[in-house]
Design a protein around this motif. Structure first.
Motif, PDB file in Angstrom:
ATOM      1  N   SER A  85       0.975  -1.276  -0.036  1.00 32.50           N
ATOM      2  CA  SER A  85      -0.182  -0.037   0.111  1.00 32.50           C
ATOM      3  C   SER A  85       0.836   1.250   0.075  1.00 32.50           C
ATOM      4  O   SER A  85       1.868   1.312   0.763  1.00 32.50           O
ATOM      5  CB  SER A  85      -1.015   0.037   1.171  1.00 32.50           C
ATOM      6  N   CYS A  86       0.804   2.085  -1.014  1.00 32.37           N
ATOM      7  CA  CYS A  86       1.655   3.069  -1.326  1.00 32.37           C
ATOM      8  C   CYS A  86       1.199   4.501  -1.071  1.00 32.37           C
ATOM      9  O   CYS A  86       2.110   5.436  -1.386  1.00 32.37           O
ATOM     10  CB  CYS A  86       2.378   2.888  -2.900  1.00 32.37           C
ATOM     11  N   ALA A  87      -0.023   4.600  -0.739  1.00 33.41           N
ATOM     12  CA  ALA A  87      -0.698   5.991  -0.583  1.00 33.41           C
ATOM     13  C   ALA A  87       0.396   6.839   0.095  1.00 33.41           C
ATOM     14  O   ALA A  87       0.784   6.734   1.160  1.00 33.41           O
ATOM     15  CB  ALA A  87      -1.865   6.026  -0.083  1.00 33.41           C
ATOM     16  N   GLY A  88       0.795   8.150  -0.347  1.00 26.42           N
ATOM     17  CA  GLY A  88       1.581   9.062   0.243  1.00 26.42           C
ATOM     18  C   GLY A  88       3.232   8.698   0.293  1.00 26.42           C
ATOM     19  O   GLY A  88       3.808   9.569   0.785  1.00 26.42           O
ATOM     20  N   LYS A  89       3.480   7.692  -0.478  1.00 30.88           N
ATOM     21  CA  LYS A  89       4.835   7.076  -0.250  1.00 30.88           C
ATOM     22  C   LYS A  89       5.731   7.913  -1.517  1.00 30.88           C
ATOM     23  O   LYS A  89       4.780   8.385  -2.473  1.00 30.88           O
ATOM     24  CB  LYS A  89       4.970   6.084  -0.149  1.00 30.88           C
ATOM     25  N   ILE A  90       6.954   7.867  -1.639  1.00 33.19           N
ATOM     26  CA  ILE A  90       7.755   8.719  -2.615  1.00 33.19           C
ATOM     27  C   ILE A  90       8.718   7.447  -2.904  1.00 33.19           C
ATOM     28  O   ILE A  90       9.528   6.628  -2.303  1.00 33.19           O
ATOM     29  CB  ILE A  90       8.604   9.825  -2.000  1.00 33.19           C
ATOM     30  N   LEU A  91       8.598   7.504  -4.678  1.00 27.52           N
ATOM     31  CA  LEU A  91       9.722   6.596  -5.136  1.00 27.52           C
ATOM     32  C   LEU A  91      10.612   7.615  -5.989  1.00 27.52           C
ATOM     33  O   LEU A  91      10.096   8.405  -6.749  1.00 27.52           O
ATOM     34  CB  LEU A  91       8.826   5.763  -6.349  1.00 27.52           C
ATOM     35  N   VAL A  92      11.983   7.362  -5.656  1.00 31.63           N
ATOM     36  CA  VAL A  92      12.841   8.213  -6.485  1.00 31.63           C
ATOM     37  C   VAL A  92      13.868   7.033  -7.350  1.00 31.63           C
ATOM     38  O   VAL A  92      14.492   6.430  -6.687  1.00 31.63           O
ATOM     39  CB  VAL A  92      14.141   8.647  -5.447  1.00 31.63           C
ATOM     40  N   ASP A  93      13.485   7.246  -8.478  1.00 33.35           N
ATOM     41  CA  ASP A  93      14.120   6.189  -9.492  1.00 33.35           C
ATOM     42  C   ASP A  93      15.520   6.781  -9.926  1.00 33.35           C
ATOM     43  O   ASP A  93      15.473   7.930 -10.660  1.00 33.35           O
ATOM     44  CB  ASP A  93      13.422   5.758 -10.654  1.00 33.35           C
ATOM     45  N   ASP A 140       7.528  16.567  -9.566  1.00 31.98           N
ATOM     46  CA  ASP A 140       7.027  17.642  -8.834  1.00 31.98           C
ATOM     47  C   ASP A 140       8.136  18.366  -8.067  1.00 31.98           C
ATOM     48  O   ASP A 140       8.877  17.576  -7.159  1.00 31.98           O
ATOM     49  CB  ASP A 140       5.949  16.880  -7.840  1.00 31.98           C
ATOM     50  N   GLU A 141       8.203  19.610  -7.806  1.00 34.31           N
ATOM     51  CA  GLU A 141       9.020  20.499  -7.159  1.00 34.31           C
ATOM     52  C   GLU A 141       8.939  20.278  -5.921  1.00 34.31           C
ATOM     53  O   GLU A 141      10.001  20.280  -4.888  1.00 34.31           O
ATOM     54  CB  GLU A 141       8.904  21.795  -7.451  1.00 34.31           C
ATOM     55  N   GLU A 142       7.669  20.116  -5.357  1.00 34.82           N
ATOM     56  CA  GLU A 142       7.569  19.946  -3.966  1.00 34.82           C
ATOM     57  C   GLU A 142       8.114  18.604  -3.167  1.00 34.82           C
ATOM     58  O   GLU A 142       8.738  18.573  -2.240  1.00 34.82           O
ATOM     59  CB  GLU A 142       6.035  19.909  -3.608  1.00 34.82           C
ATOM     60  N   ILE A 143       8.091  17.621  -3.935  1.00 36.74           N
ATOM     61  CA  ILE A 143       8.601  16.368  -3.527  1.00 36.74           C
ATOM     62  C   ILE A 143      10.099  16.314  -3.639  1.00 36.74           C
ATOM     63  O   ILE A 143      10.791  15.946  -2.799  1.00 36.74           O
ATOM     64  CB  ILE A 143       8.060  15.149  -4.494  1.00 36.74           C
ATOM     65  N   PHE A 144      10.468  17.040  -4.696  1.00 34.94           N
ATOM     66  CA  PHE A 144      12.054  17.247  -4.965  1.00 34.94           C
ATOM     67  C   PHE A 144      12.691  18.162  -3.581  1.00 34.94           C
ATOM     68  O   PHE A 144      13.539  17.655  -2.894  1.00 34.94           O
ATOM     69  CB  PHE A 144      12.493  18.353  -6.211  1.00 34.94           C
ATOM     70  N   ALA A 145      11.812  18.986  -3.303  1.00 43.40           N
ATOM     71  CA  ALA A 145      12.583  19.926  -1.898  1.00 43.40           C
ATOM     72  C   ALA A 145      12.308  18.978  -0.613  1.00 43.40           C
ATOM     73  O   ALA A 145      13.255  19.010  -0.054  1.00 43.40           O
ATOM     74  CB  ALA A 145      11.303  21.081  -1.693  1.00 43.40           C
ATOM     75  N   GLN A 146      11.443  17.896  -0.779  1.00 42.53           N
ATOM     76  CA  GLN A 146      11.288  16.916   0.358  1.00 42.53           C
ATOM     77  C   GLN A 146      12.615  16.186   0.431  1.00 42.53           C
ATOM     78  O   GLN A 146      13.126  15.717   1.446  1.00 42.53           O
ATOM     79  CB  GLN A 146       9.956  16.232   0.114  1.00 42.53           C
ATOM     80  N   VAL A 147      12.989  15.682  -0.624  1.00 38.62           N
ATOM     81  CA  VAL A 147      13.889  14.625  -0.665  1.00 38.62           C
ATOM     82  C   VAL A 147      15.297  15.244  -1.005  1.00 38.62           C
ATOM     83  O   VAL A 147      16.474  14.331  -0.836  1.00 38.62           O
ATOM     84  CB  VAL A 147      13.635  13.302  -1.887  1.00 38.62           C
ATOM     85  N   GLN A 148      15.514  16.404  -1.345  1.00 35.88           N
ATOM     86  CA  GLN A 148      16.766  17.195  -1.654  1.00 35.88           C
ATOM     87  C   GLN A 148      18.018  16.775  -0.461  1.00 35.88           C
ATOM     88  O   GLN A 148      18.901  16.424  -0.991  1.00 35.88           O
ATOM     89  CB  GLN A 148      16.466  18.627  -1.669  1.00 35.88           C
ATOM     90  N   PRO A 149      17.732  17.015   0.695  1.00 34.41           N
ATOM     91  CA  PRO A 149      18.887  16.679   1.722  1.00 34.41           C
ATOM     92  C   PRO A 149      19.192  15.371   1.681  1.00 34.41           C
ATOM     93  O   PRO A 149      20.343  14.709   1.759  1.00 34.41           O
ATOM     94  CB  PRO A 149      17.957  16.911   2.904  1.00 34.41           C
ATOM     95  N   LEU A 150      18.312  14.433   1.126  1.00 31.79           N
ATOM     96  CA  LEU A 150      18.612  12.956   1.098  1.00 31.79           C
ATOM     97  C   LEU A 150      19.637  12.691   0.071  1.00 31.79           C
ATOM     98  O   LEU A 150      20.683  12.043  -0.136  1.00 31.79           O
ATOM     99  CB  LEU A 150      17.339  12.130   1.138  1.00 31.79           C
ATOM    100  N   LEU A 151      19.107  13.305  -1.323  1.00 27.97           N
ATOM    101  CA  LEU A 151      19.997  13.107  -2.517  1.00 27.97           C
ATOM    102  C   LEU A 151      21.285  13.912  -2.290  1.00 27.97           C
ATOM    103  O   LEU A 151      22.262  13.193  -2.629  1.00 27.97           O
ATOM    104  CB  LEU A 151      19.169  14.198  -3.532  1.00 27.97           C
TER     105      LEU A 151
END
Ligand code: NAD
Length: 300
Positions: A85-93, A140-151
């Motif tokens: 169940s993936c709702a709200g989750k993020i995939l970074v390929d 999506d830029e908003e998701i990008f902002a969320q995962v940027q520190p991880l990247l």
């Protein structure tokens, strides 16, 4: 810190996973090859039995796989990410795949509530190890902002370039430039060598001038040592250039130089060299000129 899922622990994925752990993240990992999984589990990661299990345990999932079919299988296939169940989750390929396939996977993922970025990388194994990859991100830029520190725990730059698929378009542009640079380096060094000039001295003389490049500095030392251990395998560069030409032809962009270099790489593959580093492209030129770079004593 948040638990991160990581799928694909190959030449690139393994050091990237290590850098995430160094940054303090707990990892849940999966690969069809058990050897790198054992290694990373010994270093503190948790093992999952399928991509589905990774997605069940984590809100952010990173994939680093060879090509489009592998990413499709891991996301859409049996025991794949979308079976959780993936709702709200993020995939970074972070794999280098066809931009069209990135869009297709993203729209299927979105239907299940899974939001996706395509975020391929450049820099090869050395920069994957040092955590200094260049990361190009679409979505999506908003998701990008969320995962940027991880990247940024895997790379020294993470640049948002546009909507989903744009990351891979940028990577294709990158791969054209790298392939053509290696071809130009090969032509030049075979000429210098057969002219009787030491290629190492040519390299030292030109590397600070306009012909100097990251490619020259990464690949010329390998050629001089006759070290063609990958790094980046010829078969993966063939895959990228095929994706380049498919994408280009679908929108009416002829790429004559890319076509030539792709055929040289195909010839090396037929010669049994698909698993060598792409710097082995120089062997194609050496074969035509009957000259080995790094060995000036044999020259006429
Ligand atoms: P690799 O072949 O070394 O690693 C891929 C990993 O994915 C392997 O461990 C393999 O077992 C695993 N895998 C394959 N199918 C799977 C599946 N269905 N489920 C789970 N795991 C699976 O490749 P790599 O060199 O690490 O490259 C990965 C991606 O990064 C490619 O798209 C490549 O083009 C890109 N890339 C590579 C480099 C480089 O220098 N090697 C540089 C930049 C980008």
């Amino acid at each position: 810190m948040e638990k991160i899922g990581f799928i694909g622990l190959g030449i690139m994925g393994k050091p990237m996973a290590r850098n995430l752990m160094k940054a303090g993240h707990s990892l849940v990992v999966f690969d069809v090859n058990s050897a790198p999984v054992e290694e990373i589990v010994l270093e503190g990661a948790e093992r999952a039995c399928s991509p589905k299990e990774v997605a069940e345990l984590c809100n952010i999932i990173i994939t680093m796989l060879p090509n489009s079919p592998h990413v499709k299988q891991v996301v859409l296939g049996p025991e794949g990410i979308l079976e959780a169940s993936c709702a709200g989750k993020i995939l970074v390929d972070m794999s280098s795949i066809s931009p069209l396939v990135a869009k297709e996977i993203s729209s299927k993922a979105a239907a299940a509530g899974l939001r996706m970025l395509d975020a391929p990388v450049s820099g090869g194994e050395p920069k994957a190890i040092s955590g200094t990859l260049a990361i190009m991100v679409g979505g999506d830029e908003e998701i990008f902002a969320q995962v940027q520190p991880l990247l940024l725990s895997m790379g020294s730059s993470a640049v948002h370039v546009g909507e989903i698929g744009s990351g891979n378009v940028t990577k294709l542009a990158n791969q054209i430039i790298v392939a053509l640079n290696i071809a130009a380096m090969s032509e030049a060094m075979v000429l210098a060598t057969k002219s009787g000039v030491d290629p190492e001295k040519v390299y030292q003389a030109i590397r600070g001038g306009l012909a100097g490049s990251t490619v020259l500095d990464a690949k010329m030392p390998m050629v001089l040592k006759r070290n063609f251990k990958p790094g980046f395998r010829i078969e993966l560069h063939i895959k990228d250039l095929m994706n380049v030409l498919d994408t280009a032809h679908s929108i009416g962009v002829p790429l004559p130089l890319t076509g030539h270099v792709l055929e040289m790489m195909q010839a090396l593959k037929v010669d049994g060299r698909a698993a060598e580093d792409h710097s082995a492209l120089i062997r194609f030129y050496e074969g035509m000129a009957q000259t080995e770079v790094g060995n000036v004593t044999d020259q006429p």
